[in-house]
Design a protein around this motif. Structure first.
Motif, PDB file in Angstrom:
ATOM      1  N   THR A  50       9.696  -2.649  -7.363  1.00 24.39           N
ATOM      2  CA  THR A  50       8.221  -3.287  -7.715  1.00 24.39           C
ATOM      3  C   THR A  50       8.045  -4.410  -7.036  1.00 24.39           C
ATOM      4  O   THR A  50       7.715  -5.018  -6.833  1.00 24.39           O
ATOM      5  CB  THR A  50       7.932  -3.479  -9.094  1.00 24.39           C
ATOM      6  N   LYS A  51       9.138  -4.556  -5.910  1.00 25.37           N
ATOM      7  CA  LYS A  51       9.214  -6.147  -5.496  1.00 25.37           C
ATOM      8  C   LYS A  51       8.972  -5.915  -3.793  1.00 25.37           C
ATOM      9  O   LYS A  51       9.076  -4.129  -2.617  1.00 25.37           O
ATOM     10  CB  LYS A  51      10.518  -6.045  -5.505  1.00 25.37           C
ATOM     11  N   PRO A  52       8.803  -6.451  -2.721  1.00 22.94           N
ATOM     12  CA  PRO A  52       8.257  -6.338  -1.313  1.00 22.94           C
ATOM     13  C   PRO A  52       9.440  -6.588  -0.640  1.00 22.94           C
ATOM     14  O   PRO A  52      11.350  -6.531  -1.255  1.00 22.94           O
ATOM     15  CB  PRO A  52       7.806  -7.909  -1.560  1.00 22.94           C
ATOM     16  N   GLY A  53       9.568  -5.681   0.672  1.00 24.37           N
ATOM     17  CA  GLY A  53      10.701  -5.932   1.332  1.00 24.37           C
ATOM     18  C   GLY A  53      11.234  -3.824   1.598  1.00 24.37           C
ATOM     19  O   GLY A  53      12.277  -4.197   2.057  1.00 24.37           O
ATOM     20  N   LEU A  71       0.846  -0.960  -0.433  1.00 22.37           N
ATOM     21  CA  LEU A  71      -0.090  -0.084   0.128  1.00 22.37           C
ATOM     22  C   LEU A  71       0.772   1.420   0.219  1.00 22.37           C
ATOM     23  O   LEU A  71       0.186   2.401  -0.409  1.00 22.37           O
ATOM     24  CB  LEU A  71      -1.295   0.263   1.481  1.00 22.37           C
ATOM     25  N   CYS A  72       1.957   1.388   0.696  1.00 23.73           N
ATOM     26  CA  CYS A  72       2.469   2.507   0.604  1.00 23.73           C
ATOM     27  C   CYS A  72       4.197   2.497   0.111  1.00 23.73           C
ATOM     28  O   CYS A  72       5.305   3.701  -0.452  1.00 23.73           O
ATOM     29  CB  CYS A  72       2.904   3.271   1.799  1.00 23.73           C
ATOM     30  N   PHE A  73       4.536   1.117  -0.867  1.00 21.62           N
ATOM     31  CA  PHE A  73       6.505   0.904  -0.650  1.00 21.62           C
ATOM     32  C   PHE A  73       6.533   0.805  -1.875  1.00 21.62           C
ATOM     33  O   PHE A  73       7.317  -0.548  -1.843  1.00 21.62           O
ATOM     34  CB  PHE A  73       7.117   0.485   0.942  1.00 21.62           C
ATOM     35  N   THR A  74       5.728  -0.113  -3.146  1.00 15.48           N
ATOM     36  CA  THR A  74       5.836   0.117  -4.179  1.00 15.48           C
ATOM     37  C   THR A  74       5.059   1.032  -4.947  1.00 15.48           C
ATOM     38  O   THR A  74       4.354   2.263  -4.685  1.00 15.48           O
ATOM     39  CB  THR A  74       5.323  -1.179  -4.499  1.00 15.48           C
ATOM     40  N   ALA A  89      11.028  -2.500   5.136  1.00 12.30           N
ATOM     41  CA  ALA A  89      11.513  -3.083   6.255  1.00 12.30           C
ATOM     42  C   ALA A  89      13.070  -2.413   6.177  1.00 12.30           C
ATOM     43  O   ALA A  89      13.379  -1.636   7.415  1.00 12.30           O
ATOM     44  CB  ALA A  89      11.644  -5.171   6.592  1.00 12.30           C
ATOM     45  N   GLN A  90      13.253  -2.595   5.433  1.00 16.07           N
ATOM     46  CA  GLN A  90      14.972  -2.197   4.995  1.00 16.07           C
ATOM     47  C   GLN A  90      14.323  -0.223   5.470  1.00 16.07           C
ATOM     48  O   GLN A  90      16.319  -0.156   5.657  1.00 16.07           O
ATOM     49  CB  GLN A  90      14.949  -2.089   3.234  1.00 16.07           C
ATOM     50  N   LEU A  91      14.098   0.089   5.403  1.00 12.18           N
ATOM     51  CA  LEU A  91      13.899   1.745   5.019  1.00 12.18           C
ATOM     52  C   LEU A  91      13.591   1.990   6.666  1.00 12.18           C
ATOM     53  O   LEU A  91      13.945   3.115   7.047  1.00 12.18           O
ATOM     54  CB  LEU A  91      13.017   2.202   4.180  1.00 12.18           C
TER      55      LEU A  91
END
Length: 471
Positions: free
Chosen positions: A328-331, A217-220, A334-336
């Protein structure tokens, strides 16, 4: 999905079944569920719902209004050249019998001008209120227009019969969106990011984790919330630049008006006060003063960013927007956020508890009529003497009977240990309450507490997340 709102539904139901004509006003921030609330009670054949169009001319609004009237009543469309013509056409359908009529997004319908308000007043006074079975509701998101031209206007003075400011859902109603798929701890994290905004909660997939939902919802690229800030502010304010600068500063740290003016590079005068007032009316910020808790003598005021989504946006999305727009990928969430998100939730939990204070008090056995003042309490360094330190109490209740209740809020994965007692003791010593006050201590803890805290008997009450999520 529709959950909660029992009190608001009751108010509107009573108006619909009233023996007199009723004129109501419903307002609140965008996405808070105003239209869904009003539509919930549209069950009768004679009920009418008119939804305005955003940023179109008065001519287009009138055409859209008469088109909706024709479709909902099954009659030929009226050729209306003015709002007077449109209201005459409406009158033919609502002058007799039971009718529940909604003017949705009324500020758009009025195109931001007051002429429609004056015309509506004329029709209400001279025509529509003659039908004792009519309920008319004016609804809108542009808070400044709703307050200035409807709620506080001379035109509708003594005419409105009910008023609802629709707030975000409290935690014990918002939790219903998660259908018991997530733990209380994880649900609290969702709500500390998105608040109790129904439209936001509808985007969640409760069968997936917080991290999976945040990535989607927020990071792609093209995610739902990536452009939500612009949508939210452009609808509320004509020019958003200064408003954006203010909330970005407050997302970094709450501050006084003087500090805010210094960081903006402008004077701390009426102009800035107007911006703050507009943001406060829209429920994006809140101004707190210790004097509201303890009375005169505490003069410092602090401006706090009060909207959960704005806080998260300026903390994590805006600084990383260029990266997000490529991803375009999940993860990525968590990384940010991995290194700072626990601290973020720890601070956000204080506000979460304040917003759900009625439920906490109910579980603590404290009646609302006992409260004289409440809120976060803070004191600037040197305020009570040159060497006096600054401090903040998460929530301080001033109660009848000379009772002060100090509430400490903790949201952490590790058990809360004995250090919390030392923290609270230090705050009480800096507060320096008069000797006639009884000091009660309450701990609201999202996780576990250690045995020594349990056995100390220090806290009068220890509440967990059940006190927030259980009615």
């Amino acid at each position: 999905m529709f959950y909660g709102r029992e009190n608001e539904l009751k108010i509107i139901q009573q108006a619909i079944h009233s023996p007199r004509a009723e004129l109501g006003i419903v307002y609140g921030r965008r996405r808070v569920g105003k239209s869904a609330l009003l539509a919930k009670l549209k069950t009768h054949k004679g009920d009418l719902h008119f939804e305005a169009l955003q940023k179109v001319s008065a001519k287009k609004q009138i055409e859209h209004f008469t088109d909706q009237l024709a479709k909902q009543t099954g009659t030929p469309e009226t050729l209306a050249h003015s709002w007077k013509d449109a209201f005459e056409a409406l009158t033919l359908h609502i002058k007799r019998g039971r009718h529940y009529v909604i003017f949705d997004e009324f500020p758009w319908m009025a195109a931001g001008r007051t002429e429609l308000v004056s015309l509506l007043k004329f029709y209400w006074d001279n025509v529509w209120k003659e039908n004792p079975r009519l309920t008319l509701v004016l609804c809108g998101s542009v808070t400044n227009f709703m307050l200035k031209h409807l709620i506080h206007s001379k035109a509708l003075h003594n005419r409105k019969t009910f008023e609802i400011k629709l707030d975000p859902l409290p935690a014990h109603e918002a939790v219903l969106f998660f259908k018991k798929y997530r733990s209380s701890f994880e649900t609290a994290k969702f709500l500390m990011i998105f608040g109790g905004i129904p439209k936001y909660l509808e985007q969640m997939d409760p069968t997936q984790s917080l991290a999976a939902n945040m990535d989607r919802l927020c990071f792609t690229k093209n995610s739902f919330f990536l452009t939500e800030f612009e949508t939210l502010f452009k609808e509320q304010f004509k020019v958003i630049k200064t408003y954006e600068s203010i909330v970005e500063i407050l997302a970094d740290r709450s501050c006084s008006k003087e500090t805010l003016a210094k960081r903006l590079g402008i004077k701390a005068g009426g102009g800035l006060s107007g911006y703050i007032q507009a943001l406060e009316q829209a429920d994006f910020v809140r101004v707190f003063s210790p004097s509201s808790v303890m009375g005169a003598g505490e003069k410092t005021k602090k401006i706090v960013l009060w909207d959960e989504w704005l806080q998260f946006y300026f903390s994590y999305i805006k600084p990383n927007r260029r990266i997000i727009e490529l991803n375009t990928k999940p993860g990525l969430f968590a990384q940010l956020a991995e290194k700072s998100i626990d601290t973020y939730f720890g601070l956000a939990f204080e506000q979460f508890c304040i917003k759900n204070l009625p439920n906490l008090l109910r579980h603590a056995g404290i009646e609302l009529d006992e409260i004289i003042g409440y809120g976060p309490f803070f004191r600037q360094p040197g305020r009570k003497g040159r060497n006096a330190g600054g401090f903040q109490i998460d929530i301080l209740l001033h109660r009848h009977g000379h009772i002060l209740t100090v509430i400490e809020c903790k949201f952490q994965t590790s058990p809360v240990g004995y250090s919390v007692i030392r923290e609270v003791e230090k705050k009480i010593s800096l507060l320096k309450p008069k000797k006639l006050y009884t000091i009660e201590k309450m701990l609201v803890c999202a996780g576990q507490i250690t045995k020594d805290v349990q056995q100390s008997g220090y806290f009068h009450k220890i509440l967990d997340l059940n006190a927030l999520f259980t009615p």
